[in-house]
Design a protein around this motif. Sequence first.
Motif: not given
Length: 264
Positions: A75, A72, A137, A85, A80-81, A134
């Motif tokens: 942000e 991803i 990560t 990631n 999900d990250l 984000y």
Amino acid sequence: MKRLLITGAAGNLGKICREGLKGHADILRLSDISPMDPAGPNEEVVPCDLADRAAVHELTKDVDGIIHLGGISVEAAFDDLLQANLLGTYNLYEGARNNGKPRILFASSNHAIGFHKRTTKLDDTSTQRPDSLYGVTKCYGEALASYYYDKFDVETVSLRIGSCFEKPLNRRMLSTWMSPRDFVSLMKAVFDAPMTGHLVMYGVSDNTSKWWSNDHADFLGWKPQDSSEKYRADVEAAFEPEDRHDKAVIYQGGPFAANGHFED
């Protein structure tokens, strides 16, 4: 190289690499979870979810280099990250470690250092200051790359990419812009170099008002050919002057630094 793997091949940077690196390896192995164009000559299209460790192990077999753009790129929610990631990057490094230790270009981001002020010139020794989940990560990915080099001799260039588009899209990008041509030429330099170790670099063209230095990486022999300066008049005419009190202007991460916590 015989075979170069590009993850995230369906994205903007992946498409730039797919076109620009034709012929630089005998075969480009292109992978993404999103749909991709069918394989052309000297291409392999291999869909893969980076969170699937067994699939990533197979994906990284018989490759001489990896450009890791997958995951991803904005942000997002932590869960999900976490899959794309964090787990995805770990799986990629485990695959590389167990499949011949090919050199990796890890697509880090300027958002790993986004809470540094614009008045501070950064280099490879500058402290990570992520401006978002984000960005966190990407700090993790850089740390993982360092660990895998020190522990297992898997070489990586962690590239803190600025803004790679055909031309700058706003005033901030006059400083962060990297042309597609410069991006492709850097990819070639990374894999042509005799050695890299774990090298942290900034993905930026030769802009007049840049915040980052790559002097420590001169041994690669890479010199950016483009500059945002030729677009300055058009950008400044299209956008109002920046407010120096705005956090998006104070900090290098721009809106990522100014925005609140994503999950609030």
